[in-house]
Design an enzyme around this catalytic site. Structure first.
Site, mmCIF file in Angstrom:
data_model
loop_
_atom_site.group_PDB
_atom_site.id
_atom_site.type_symbol
_atom_site.label_atom_id
_atom_site.label_comp_id
_atom_site.label_asym_id
_atom_site.label_seq_id
_atom_site.Cartn_x
_atom_site.Cartn_y
_atom_site.Cartn_z
ATOM 1 C CE1 TYR A 28 -3.699 -2.442 0.523
ATOM 2 C CE2 TYR A 28 -2.585 -3.134 2.524
ATOM 3 C CZ TYR A 28 -3.562 -3.326 1.572
ATOM 4 O OH TYR A 28 -4.414 -4.380 1.693
ATOM 5 C CD1 TRP A 34 -9.571 2.781 6.694
ATOM 6 C CD2 TRP A 34 -10.812 2.345 8.509
ATOM 7 N NE1 TRP A 34 -9.867 1.428 6.708
ATOM 8 C CE2 TRP A 34 -10.621 1.142 7.810
ATOM 9 C CE3 TRP A 34 -11.579 2.314 9.676
ATOM 10 C CZ2 TRP A 34 -11.160 -0.079 8.244
ATOM 11 C CZ3 TRP A 34 -12.105 1.107 10.103
ATOM 12 C CH2 TRP A 34 -11.910 -0.067 9.401
ATOM 13 C CG ASP A 35 -4.918 2.414 6.479
ATOM 14 O OD1 ASP A 35 -5.981 2.381 5.849
ATOM 15 O OD2 ASP A 35 -4.210 1.409 6.683
ATOM 16 C CE1 TYR A 80 -3.956 -0.959 -3.508
ATOM 17 C CE2 TYR A 80 -4.650 0.753 -5.051
ATOM 18 C CZ TYR A 80 -4.953 -0.157 -4.059
ATOM 19 O OH TYR A 80 -6.239 -0.271 -3.603
ATOM 20 N N GLY A 156 -13.950 -0.375 4.243
ATOM 21 C CA GLY A 156 -12.666 -0.664 4.877
ATOM 22 C C GLY A 156 -12.521 -2.143 5.206
ATOM 23 C CG ASP A 158 -10.877 -3.866 1.260
ATOM 24 O OD1 ASP A 158 -11.268 -3.063 2.128
ATOM 25 O OD2 ASP A 158 -9.868 -3.669 0.594
ATOM 26 N NE ARG A 191 -4.597 -8.641 -0.901
ATOM 27 C CZ ARG A 191 -4.816 -7.394 -0.505
ATOM 28 N NH1 ARG A 191 -4.441 -7.004 0.688
ATOM 29 N NH2 ARG A 191 -5.417 -6.546 -1.281
ATOM 30 C CE1 TYR A 344 -6.135 -7.664 3.852
ATOM 31 C CE2 TYR A 344 -7.830 -6.660 2.512
ATOM 32 C CZ TYR A 344 -6.646 -6.568 3.208
ATOM 33 O OH TYR A 344 -6.006 -5.387 3.253
ATOM 34 C CD1 TRP A 345 -10.834 -6.815 4.966
ATOM 35 C CD2 TRP A 345 -11.456 -6.511 7.096
ATOM 36 N NE1 TRP A 345 -10.168 -5.711 5.452
ATOM 37 C CE2 TRP A 345 -10.536 -5.487 6.742
ATOM 38 C CE3 TRP A 345 -11.987 -6.517 8.396
ATOM 39 C CZ2 TRP A 345 -10.128 -4.500 7.640
ATOM 40 C CZ3 TRP A 345 -11.581 -5.517 9.287
ATOM 41 C CH2 TRP A 345 -10.677 -4.531 8.899
ATOM 42 C CD GLU A 388 -3.057 -5.820 5.417
ATOM 43 O OE1 GLU A 388 -2.201 -6.525 4.841
ATOM 44 O OE2 GLU A 388 -3.958 -5.211 4.818
#
Ligand code: GLC
Length: 416
Positions: A28, A34-35, A80, A156, A158, A191, A344-345, A388
Site C-alpha cells: 500500500y 482511515w489508516d 498498487y 474498509g 473489503d 487476499r 482478509y476480513w 496487518e
C-alpha cells in the site's frame, strides 16, 4: 513494554513519506483515509506536530463536494492496482473516487484534547464538517439516517462475507484489464479472490463512466449497502464533531449535527438483530438485513448506540466467539461456515477494530472483557510483530508486515 514502544515508533518513522504515513511499504504505497486518521493517534503519543500533519495531508485529497477519498496518490507507484489512471478522477493530488470509514472527527477531537492546539483544530473542523455533510447528501439522499457504501472498499472491510450477496449482483466484467499487484506482495490465500476483484473493478469502471458525480453514482450503483461499521463509526464521529462544534462552530452547525445524530440514532436501531446479539448491515437494493455476524456489527458499542441490556448481550456474544478461537475479536463469527482465519476480513483479527470494540466495552462497564481483548492484542503483537492482521486460531502473522495502524494501536494503547 519499552521495546514494543520503540519498535512501534520505528515502524511509523519508516513508513513516513513526508507528512503522511503509508500503511506498509510495497503493498500500500499511498495515503489511505482511515489508516492515516488512526495512525495519527500513534504519532500524537511521541510527535504531536507530525500527528497534525497526517490529517492535513489527508485533507489535501478532499474534493470540492466534501468527500475525503479513500486513497490519496501523492506520488506515482507501480506497486498498487488500481492506480490513479484506473480511477480517472480529476482532483490534484490524484485520488480514488470513493471514501472510507469516517473516523476522522473522532481522531480530530482526540488530537485537539491531547495537544490543546486550537488553531489547527479550528482550521480542520469545517473540513470534517463538510465531509459529514457529504455523507448525508451523497450517500443518504433520501435522508433516512443510514448512509450507504457503493463499493465494498468503502467499508474498509473489503471482502467481508457480508458483501457476498450484494456483490454477486455486480457484473464481473470490467473494461479495465486486471493487473493485480497485491498477490505479488503477500500470499494469495490471504487476499480476495480474482472473481471479487473483477467485480470491484467493474464498479470503478462504472463510476468513472459517470465522472464520479455523486448523484449519478447513486442512480447507477448496482451495490448499495448500509454498512453497520460505517454507520456506527459515523454516529460516533458526529458526537465528537458536536463537541468540536461547541468550541469552533456556529449555533446553526450544532443544530445541524444534532439533527443528523437524532436521525442516525433511530435508523441504527433497524440494524439490531436480537437473535444474533449484534447489529447487521442492510442491503438497500435487496431491502433486507444481511444475515452475517461480523466484528463490524460490534462497533455500535464504540458508537455508544446500544442501551445497557443490548450492550451486555453483545459482550456475551463476543465471549461466545472466544470459545472457538484463541484470540479475540475475529472479523467473522467463528462458527459461520465461511469463517476463514487467514483470508482478509473473513475471519482474521485487526488491532484497530479490537481497540474500538474494547473502548466500547469499557464504556459499558465490561472492563474484564475489554482488558482481555487488549491483552490478547498485545500478545499478538509480541508474537507476530505489527502485522496487518492476525489468524485468531494461532495468532499467526497475516498480510503485510510492519503495518502502520497496528503499530499505532500499540502506541496509543500503551499511552493511556
Ligand atoms: C485494505 C483494507 C482497508 C485498508 C487498506 C490499507 O484495503 O481492507 O481497510 O484501509 O487495506 O491498509
Amino acid at each position: 513494554m519499552t521495546g514494543m514502544i520503540e519498535a512501534a515508533q520505528a515502524v511509523l518513522r519508516a513508513n513516513d513519506k513526508g507528512g503522511y504515513t503509508v500503511p506498509t511499504a510495497r503493498l500500500y504505497p499511498f495515503q489511505w483515509n482511515w489508516d492515516s486518521a488512526l495512525v495519527a493517534l500513534g504519532w500524537v503519543t511521541f510527535d504531536p506536530e507530525r500527528a497534525w500533519r497526517e490529517l492535513e495531508r489527508l485533507l489535501e485529497g478532499q474534493w470540492d463536494d466534501g468527500m475525503v477519498p479513500h486513497i490519496v496518490f501523492h506520488v506515482r507507484s507501480d506497486d498498487y492496482f488500481p492506480g490513479p489512471d484506473v480511477w480517472g478522477t480529476r482532483h490534484q493530488p490524484a485520488t480514488s473516487g470513493i471514501s472510507q470509514p469516517p473516523v476522522l472527527a473522532t481522531v480530530l477531537r482526540q488530537l485537539w484534547e491531547e495537544t490543546g492546539d486550537d488553531n489547527r483544530a479550528a482550521t480542520l473542523f469545517p473540513r470534517v464538517l463538510a465531509w459529514h455533510r457529504w455523507w448525508a447528501a451523497a450517500r443518504d439522499p433520501e435522508g433516512g439516517g443510514l448512509v450507504a457504501i457503493l463499493h465494498p472498499w468503502e467499508s474498509g472491510m473489503d471482502n467481508s462475507p457480508a458483501w457476498d450477496a450484494p456483490l454477486a449482483r455486480v457484473p464481473a466484467t470490467p473494461t479495465t484489464p486486471i493487473r493485480r499487484r497485491d498477490t505479488g506482495h503477500v500470499d494469495a490465500a490471504m487476499r480476495p479472490h480474482d472473481e471479487e476483484y473483477r467485480r470491484y473493478i467493474h464498479l470503478v469502471d462504472l463510476f468513472r463512466g459517470v465522472g464520479w458525480q455523486a448523484s449519478a453514482m447513486w442512480r447507477c450503483a448496482p451495490l448499495k449497502v448500509a454498512d453497520v461499521a460505517v454507520n456506527a463509526i459515523l454516529y460516533r464521529a458526529e458526537q465528537d464533531l458536536l463537541v468540536l462544534a461547541q468550541r469552533f462552530g456556529e449555533a446553526a452547525e450544532r443544530a445541524e449535527i444534532a439533527e443528523r445524530l437524532e436521525r442516525q440514532r433511530n435508523a441504527l436501531d433497524r440494524l439490531w438483530n436480537g437473535e444474533a446479539g449484534l447489529y447487521q448491515s442492510l442491503d438497500l437494493l435487496g431491502g433486507e438485513r444481511i444475515p452475517v455476524c461480523t466484528s463490524g456489527g460490534l462497533l455500535p458499542l464504540f458508537a455508544r448506540h446500544p442501551g445497557p441490556t443490548r450492550a451486555a448481550r453483545m459482550a456475551r456474544e463476543i465471549e461466545r466467539w472466544g470459545q472457538h478461537v484463541r484470540y479475540l475479536v475475529p472479523s467473522l463469527c467463528p462458527s459461520d461456515p465461511r469463517f476463514d482465519p487467514k483470508r482478509y476480513w473473513r475471519g482474521p483479527v485487526w488491532a484497530i477494530i479490537n481497540r474500538m470494540i474494547a473502548q466500547g466495552l469499557e464504556h459499558y462497564g465490561e472492563a474484564a472483557l475489554a482488558a482481555r481483548i487488549r491483552e490478547q492484542t498485545a500478545e499478538l503483537m509480541w508474537q507476530s510483530g505489527f502485522s496487518e492482521y492476525y489468524d485468531p486460531t494461532d495468532g499467526g502473522a497475516c498480510g503485510g508486515s510492519n503495518f502502520s495502524w497496528t503499530a499505532a494501536m500499540a502506541l496509543c494503547w500503551a499511552a493511556r
